[in-house]
Scaffold this motif. Structure first.
Motif, PDB file in Angstrom:
ATOM      1  N   THR A   1      -0.273  -6.224  -4.836  1.00  0.00           N
ATOM      2  CA  THR A   1       0.983  -5.469  -4.722  1.00  0.00           C
ATOM      3  C   THR A   1       1.515  -5.112  -6.104  1.00  0.00           C
ATOM      4  O   THR A   1       1.970  -3.980  -6.332  1.00  0.00           O
TER       5      THR A   1
ATOM      6  N   SER B   1       0.863  -1.185   0.000  1.00  0.00           N
ATOM      7  CA  SER B   1       0.000   0.000   0.000  1.00  0.00           C
ATOM      8  C   SER B   1       0.898   1.232   0.000  1.00  0.00           C
ATOM      9  O   SER B   1       1.196   1.801   1.050  1.00  0.00           O
TER      10      SER B   1
ATOM     11  N   GLU C   1      -0.399  -2.276  -7.326  1.00  0.00           N
ATOM     12  CA  GLU C   1       0.054  -1.055  -6.656  1.00  0.00           C
ATOM     13  C   GLU C   1       1.320  -0.517  -7.319  1.00  0.00           C
ATOM     14  O   GLU C   1       1.461   0.689  -7.536  1.00  0.00           O
TER      15      GLU C   1
END
Length: 132
Positions: free
Chosen positions: A58, A30, A61
């Motif tokens: 992930t 995050s 992200e």
């Protein structure tokens, strides 16, 4: 350039080596970074500590913070499954291992265009090169 890590000791060591660089403590799952704010992202021997259930979000992200066409280089342990750190020199962390086809599909699902996936000569490390 911004270096990130979750471990304060690693950040201190990085600041000692590169005192003029910018560093931030954060979890790669995050990122508190703006979308489309980087032209390159290098993740070397860190993504492999992300539990498999968090791997796909992930990667998404990572894609989010890269500009369109941004370069992404990822290096992880080659293999299958997950292993406890005691397999690797009494390291207490867990390691998630990846096969080339698996990692390539995950990166593509996160929005990346994969340029290459290769395994080193020792069959230990897997490198993925992709673009956002």
């Amino acid at each position: 350039m911004v270096g990130i890590d979750l471990t304060p000791n690693f950040l201190r060591a990085a600041r000692d080596v590169a005192p003029t660089a910018e560093f931030a403590r954060m979890d790669m799952r995050s990122l508190s970074l703006e979308s489309d704010s980087f032209d390159g992202l290098w993740s070397c021997a860190s993504f492999l500590h992300v539990p498999r259930e968090d791997a796909q979000p992930t990667l998404a992200e990572f894609h989010r913070v890269l500009e369109s066409g941004g370069i992404f280089l990822l290096s992880v342990k080659h293999g299958e499954g997950e292993v406890d750190g005691d397999v690797y020199e009494t390291d207490e962390r867990s390691f998630t291992l990846y096969r080339p086809d698996e990692l390539s599909k995950m990166a593509e699902k996160a929005g990346f265009t994969v340029d290459s996936v290769s395994v080193d000569a020792t069959q230990t490390w897997l490198q993925l090169l992709a673009r956002a």
